[in-house]
Design an enzyme around this catalytic site. Structure first.
Site, short mmCIF file in Angstrom:
data_model
loop_
_atom_site.label_atom_id
_atom_site.label_comp_id
_atom_site.label_asym_id
_atom_site.label_seq_id
_atom_site.Cartn_x
_atom_site.Cartn_y
_atom_site.Cartn_z
CE LYS A 136 -0.59 -0.01 5.00
NZ LYS A 136 -1.30 -0.65 6.10
NE ARG A 184 -5.63 -0.38 11.76
CZ ARG A 184 -4.68 -0.43 10.81
NH1 ARG A 184 -3.94 0.64 10.54
NH2 ARG A 184 -4.48 -1.55 10.13
C1 LIG Z 1 -0.45 -1.42 6.69
C2 LIG Z 1 -0.78 -2.72 7.29
C3 LIG Z 1 0.23 -3.68 7.47
C4 LIG Z 1 1.68 -3.41 7.15
O1 LIG Z 1 2.27 -2.61 8.12
P1 LIG Z 1 3.84 -2.25 8.07
O2 LIG Z 1 4.09 -1.58 9.36
O3 LIG Z 1 4.04 -1.37 6.89
O4 LIG Z 1 4.58 -3.54 7.95
C5 LIG Z 1 -0.13 -4.89 7.99
N1 LIG Z 1 -1.41 -5.18 8.33
C6 LIG Z 1 -2.40 -4.29 8.18
C7 LIG Z 1 -3.79 -4.66 8.57
C8 LIG Z 1 -2.12 -3.03 7.66
O5 LIG Z 1 -3.11 -2.14 7.50
#
Ligand SMILES: *Cc1c(COP(=O)(O)O)cnc(C)c1O
Length: 354
Positions: free
Chosen positions: A35, A128
């Protein structure tokens, strides 16, 4: 064309191979999270070649762009119920916590003659997404097992992103226990325990990961070479896979104090200035519409960032050993937020380099 972000596939490959092999040694598979760079398929392909067995993104638009990459795609952000049909169409797996949405996904999957896979999210305290009450996890699973269009393939959690809660043996063990209890109670087999993001990585070198956790979803650690529980660099990785390059459109000597009565700047703040006398100042053609000033770090460490507005970045080059002139390019490392916003800005060209 400028401004541009240069993306080094070689450096990303190096980071990904190192980090994924660290995980694989502990029997943990990696879903590579795309993302932050808006799912650019060339990068996603490198992540898969480097050992990622799934791709994960929070935006369905990005997942569609990566449709030619033949590994399962996970939708990371809980689906919007209004999007259920698209989710079933374009993704293989989604993370979920709401029965109403899961029911809708089932309906849409059945209409298309498909079975949609889900990972049920458990909130271990970061507040969250995810179900926080264990009883509700069991009730939800009981319902899910009656839905013909849905296959529950595992459970997962997300930590640190909102509440800053750090993953450890204790909270991750709870996830393993919940998974085992679900398997016993409902006589099912759950293949996946998705034990978090880049903030879980530090455990590999330290207290270890509870046995049973078999997936991480990794984004930031791969693109920036750092774990995110404490923000430490991961050894033998690059932190400059993404570089922002902007062009100088004005270079003049000017005083460091504005001349006249000071009101509000373009963003409604009253600016304050330090008098350093007459300075050599450059304006670069990039602005807050593309990136926040706090998210860029000049590679030339003698450059001072003075500020900017929507479309302008003002830097002080007085102390630099380079004699910059109009048309020269200035390059910056990016933070996570900087990669995110420059990737999202359509005004910033993305250039893949080796
Ligand atoms: C963005 C996201 C990740 C990845 O997080 P990083 O800190 O970039 O490794 C993993 N799981 C979810 C649900 C996310 O939204």
């Amino acid at each position: 064309m400028y401004p541009r972000v240069e993306i080094s596939l070689g450096k990303i490959r190096h980071n990904a191979e190192n980090i994924i092999s660290l995980c694989n040694k502990e029997d943990i598979n990696v879903a590579a999270v795309t993302k932050v760079f808006c799912g650019i398929p060339e990068i996603a392909k490198v992540l898969v070649e480097s050992g990622a067995t799934m791709i994960a993104d929070s935006r369905i638009e990005n997942i569609k762009d990566m449709k030619d990459i033949k590994v399962p795609k996970i939708l990371l952000r809980l689906p919007m119920i209004s999007q259920a049909e698209e989710v079933v169409e374009a993704t293989d797996i989604s993370l979920n916590s709401e029965l109403a949405t899961i029911r809708e996904l089932s309906t849409k999957a059945l209409e298309k003659g498909k079975v949609h896979k889900i990972i049920l999210m458990v909130d271990l305290g970061d507040l969250r997404e995810g179900i926080i009450e264990e009883a509700e996890v069991f009730e939800t699973v009981e319902e899910i097992l009656n839905l013909k269009g849905i296959e529950l393939i595992g459970i997962g959690t997300n930590l640190t992103c909102y509440g800053g809660v750090i993953p450890n043996q204790e909270n991750l063990s709870r996830l393993v226990h919940i998974k085992e209890a679900l398997e016993n109670k409902f006589s099912i087999k759950l293949d996946i325990i998705s034990g978090g993001n880049s903030s879980s990585l530090y455990l590999l070198e330290g207290e270890g990961i509870p046995k049973g956790i078999n997936y991480f979803r990794l984004g930031e650690s791969i693109v920036l070479g750092r774990e995110t529980a404490y923000g430490n660099r991961i050894k033998d990785t690059y932190d400059d896979c993404f570089k922002l390059i902007a062009e100088i459109i004005e270079l003049k000597e000017k005083p460091s104090l504005p001349i006249g009565e000071i009101g509000m700047d373009a963003f409604g703040n009253v600016p304050v200035f330090e008098d350093r006398g007459i300075r050599r100042r450059a304006i670069c053609a990039i602005g807050k519409q593309d990136v926040s000033i706090g998210d860029i770090v000049p590679e030339d460490d003698k450059i001072i960032i003075l500020g900017g507005s929507s479309d302008h970045l003002i830097i002080d080059v007085t102390n630099s050993l380079n004699s910059y002139k109009v048309g020269d390019k200035v390059s910056f490392k990016l933070t996570y937020g900087g990669i995110l916003s420059t990737s999202t800005s359509e005004y910033v060209k993305k250039v893949i380099v080796e």
